[in-house]
Design a protein around this motif. Sequence first.
Motif, PDB file in Angstrom:
ATOM      1  N   PHE A 107       0.943  -1.176   0.016  1.00  0.00           N
ATOM      2  CA  PHE A 107       0.125  -0.012   0.001  1.00  0.00           C
ATOM      3  C   PHE A 107       0.830   1.255  -0.239  1.00  0.00           C
ATOM      4  O   PHE A 107       2.151   1.049   0.447  1.00  0.00           O
ATOM      5  N   SER A 108       0.221   2.420  -0.601  1.00  0.00           N
ATOM      6  CA  SER A 108       1.133   3.644  -0.463  1.00  0.00           C
ATOM      7  C   SER A 108       0.105   4.638  -1.018  1.00  0.00           C
ATOM      8  O   SER A 108      -0.942   4.319  -1.190  1.00  0.00           O
ATOM      9  N   PRO A 109       0.425   5.823  -0.984  1.00  0.00           N
ATOM     10  CA  PRO A 109      -0.470   7.140  -1.443  1.00  0.00           C
ATOM     11  C   PRO A 109      -0.867   6.815  -2.998  1.00  0.00           C
ATOM     12  O   PRO A 109      -1.842   7.361  -3.389  1.00  0.00           O
ATOM     13  N   ALA A 110      -0.370   5.762  -3.775  1.00  0.00           N
ATOM     14  CA  ALA A 110      -0.847   5.407  -4.870  1.00  0.00           C
ATOM     15  C   ALA A 110      -2.029   4.579  -4.805  1.00  0.00           C
ATOM     16  O   ALA A 110      -2.661   4.585  -6.011  1.00  0.00           O
ATOM     17  N   THR A 111      -2.182   3.947  -3.813  1.00  0.00           N
ATOM     18  CA  THR A 111      -3.592   3.062  -3.747  1.00  0.00           C
ATOM     19  C   THR A 111      -4.378   3.371  -2.722  1.00  0.00           C
ATOM     20  O   THR A 111      -5.194   2.789  -2.542  1.00  0.00           O
ATOM     21  N   VAL A 112      -3.865   3.998  -1.466  1.00  0.00           N
ATOM     22  CA  VAL A 112      -4.721   4.269  -0.240  1.00  0.00           C
ATOM     23  C   VAL A 112      -5.790   5.325  -0.826  1.00  0.00           C
ATOM     24  O   VAL A 112      -5.712   6.088  -1.701  1.00  0.00           O
ATOM     25  N   GLN A 113      -7.170   5.015  -0.134  1.00  0.00           N
ATOM     26  CA  GLN A 113      -8.474   5.868  -0.511  1.00  0.00           C
ATOM     27  C   GLN A 113      -7.909   7.209   0.312  1.00  0.00           C
ATOM     28  O   GLN A 113      -8.086   8.290  -0.330  1.00  0.00           O
ATOM     29  N   TRP A 114      -7.834   7.192   1.647  1.00  0.00           N
ATOM     30  CA  TRP A 114      -7.683   8.128   2.440  1.00  0.00           C
ATOM     31  C   TRP A 114      -6.622   7.936   3.763  1.00  0.00           C
ATOM     32  O   TRP A 114      -6.503   6.775   3.960  1.00  0.00           O
ATOM     33  N   GLU A 115      -6.224   8.964   4.308  1.00  0.00           N
ATOM     34  CA  GLU A 115      -5.267   8.663   5.299  1.00  0.00           C
ATOM     35  C   GLU A 115      -5.600   9.692   6.413  1.00  0.00           C
ATOM     36  O   GLU A 115      -5.589  11.059   6.059  1.00  0.00           O
ATOM     37  N   LEU A 116      -5.520   9.343   7.741  1.00  0.00           N
ATOM     38  CA  LEU A 116      -5.716  10.262   9.000  1.00  0.00           C
ATOM     39  C   LEU A 116      -4.691   9.947   9.714  1.00  0.00           C
ATOM     40  O   LEU A 116      -4.565   8.582  10.221  1.00  0.00           O
ATOM     41  N   PHE A 117      -3.768  11.026  10.199  1.00  0.00           N
ATOM     42  CA  PHE A 117      -2.831  10.650  11.077  1.00  0.00           C
ATOM     43  C   PHE A 117      -3.434  11.629  12.424  1.00  0.00           C
ATOM     44  O   PHE A 117      -3.482  12.937  12.737  1.00  0.00           O
ATOM     45  N   SER A 118      -3.407  10.589  13.585  1.00  0.00           N
ATOM     46  CA  SER A 118      -3.907  11.158  14.941  1.00  0.00           C
ATOM     47  C   SER A 118      -2.718  11.264  15.740  1.00  0.00           C
ATOM     48  O   SER A 118      -1.947  10.432  15.847  1.00  0.00           O
ATOM     49  N   GLN A 119      -2.680  12.444  16.372  1.00  0.00           N
ATOM     50  CA  GLN A 119      -1.585  12.358  17.475  1.00  0.00           C
ATOM     51  C   GLN A 119      -2.118  13.121  18.792  1.00  0.00           C
ATOM     52  O   GLN A 119      -3.031  13.802  18.772  1.00  0.00           O
ATOM     53  N   SER A 120      -1.636  12.678  19.771  1.00  0.00           N
ATOM     54  CA  SER A 120      -1.952  13.097  21.174  1.00  0.00           C
ATOM     55  C   SER A 120      -0.755  12.933  22.160  1.00  0.00           C
ATOM     56  O   SER A 120       0.322  12.358  21.514  1.00  0.00           O
ATOM     57  N   GLU A 121      -0.874  13.303  23.334  1.00  0.00           N
ATOM     58  CA  GLU A 121       0.119  13.236  24.239  1.00  0.00           C
ATOM     59  C   GLU A 121       0.559  11.692  24.676  1.00  0.00           C
ATOM     60  O   GLU A 121       1.497  11.337  25.052  1.00  0.00           O
ATOM     61  N   GLN A 122      -0.781  10.790  24.626  1.00  0.00           N
ATOM     62  CA  GLN A 122      -0.575   9.440  24.755  1.00  0.00           C
ATOM     63  C   GLN A 122       0.293   8.591  23.440  1.00  0.00           C
ATOM     64  O   GLN A 122       0.836   7.499  23.771  1.00  0.00           O
ATOM     65  N   GLY A 123      -0.164   9.052  22.425  1.00  0.00           N
ATOM     66  CA  GLY A 123       0.581   8.318  21.274  1.00  0.00           C
ATOM     67  C   GLY A 123      -0.082   8.870  19.819  1.00  0.00           C
ATOM     68  O   GLY A 123      -0.611   9.831  19.781  1.00  0.00           O
ATOM     69  N   ALA A 124       0.607   8.184  19.018  1.00  0.00           N
ATOM     70  CA  ALA A 124       0.054   8.720  17.557  1.00  0.00           C
ATOM     71  C   ALA A 124      -0.281   7.382  16.603  1.00  0.00           C
ATOM     72  O   ALA A 124       0.386   6.262  16.927  1.00  0.00           O
ATOM     73  N   VAL A 125      -1.004   7.303  15.612  1.00  0.00           N
ATOM     74  CA  VAL A 125      -1.438   6.259  14.782  1.00  0.00           C
ATOM     75  C   VAL A 125      -1.878   6.935  13.498  1.00  0.00           C
ATOM     76  O   VAL A 125      -2.362   7.786  13.472  1.00  0.00           O
ATOM     77  N   VAL A 126      -1.433   6.374  12.603  1.00  0.00           N
ATOM     78  CA  VAL A 126      -2.016   6.592  11.093  1.00  0.00           C
ATOM     79  C   VAL A 126      -3.007   5.517  10.682  1.00  0.00           C
ATOM     80  O   VAL A 126      -2.957   4.402  10.806  1.00  0.00           O
ATOM     81  N   ILE A 127      -4.076   5.943  10.175  1.00  0.00           N
ATOM     82  CA  ILE A 127      -5.346   5.211   9.938  1.00  0.00           C
ATOM     83  C   ILE A 127      -5.340   5.360   8.283  1.00  0.00           C
ATOM     84  O   ILE A 127      -5.758   6.358   7.612  1.00  0.00           O
TER      85      ILE A 127
END
Length: 356
Positions: A107-127
Amino acid sequence: MRTRLTVVVAGVVVAALVVVAAVVAVSWWRGRDETQLQEATAYAPADAQRLSWTDWAGVRTAVKADLDASSSAGDVETFLDQGFDRDLTSTSALVQSAGVLQEHFGFSPATVQWELFSQSEQGAVVILRMPDGADLGTIAAHLEQSGFAKPATDALGGQVWSGGGELLPSIGADLTPELQYVALDADRHLVLTSDNEAYLQSTVDTLGDGSLPAGMQDVVDASGEPLSAAVYDGPYACKALAMGQADRSDQAEADQLVAEAGEVSPLTGFAMSAQPGGDVRVALGFENADQARTNADTRSVLASGPAPGQGGEFSDRFTVASAAADGDVVTLDLKPVPGSYVLSDLSTGPVLFATC
């Protein structure tokens, strides 16, 4: 009696089917009305303070990029350069990793539909939302081939594939640490990644259970269908965009400009987004409608004059096409000057018209 009972039971069954059909219809209609940004942010962890959104399918359409899973890393880099020139890629966590992702992760920006990068003081996750037809089993095979430790069970149902910091350099250069751990949710067509295994698993376990703070949700709802966006909760916005980051002379100028513009209230949420037509929309959340109406005027004035902390005038970068209050939210629609990078430049501070 048997005939009457049959009729009654049949009537109950028909009534139940009507109710089920109505529920399905309402669910379908709500899903139809929901924007992709709203869909994505519904998956964000409850502690999210900063969200970075990229509609990769929309960006590919905007720059007329014809890419798929078989495209070369070079083709993906060319696409990203085109997106950068349109100021549509600055919110992504994956840009520097895109070529390696295309070749080794499935997968990559060539095939992904959308990306959400969430950040907080507790952690970060890319969805990441994959297209409905994407085969997450293929992604799983790529991960296993690249050296990720396969989960003991439920490899496509949200359990974490473990890589770690030592594995990534062996796969390729420039991979973001956010790719150290990966989870696949085949039912929702999601790929989730993080640099923290426990935080990623917690995110997967509570996926869709949380909700954004009201002020944050309000500015998401006001942002429409953007190609990219930066969304902050109130405390983070008031810190990250604060004029306190500017030098003393700029702070003094900002104080004077605010005093001349009128009342300025603290933000409950902030969103800046690149819209499909090329405009940039700023959504500012406030405690109540009275504050929003007042701030629609003052923020418009501040966004039309000098830009202390940024340098020059805001008019060097954009014109304010409209400023309006709707409930607790103010929206400023900005028309960028050709060649300017409004979203990437002004989604970090100091920004006078976003001051608290």
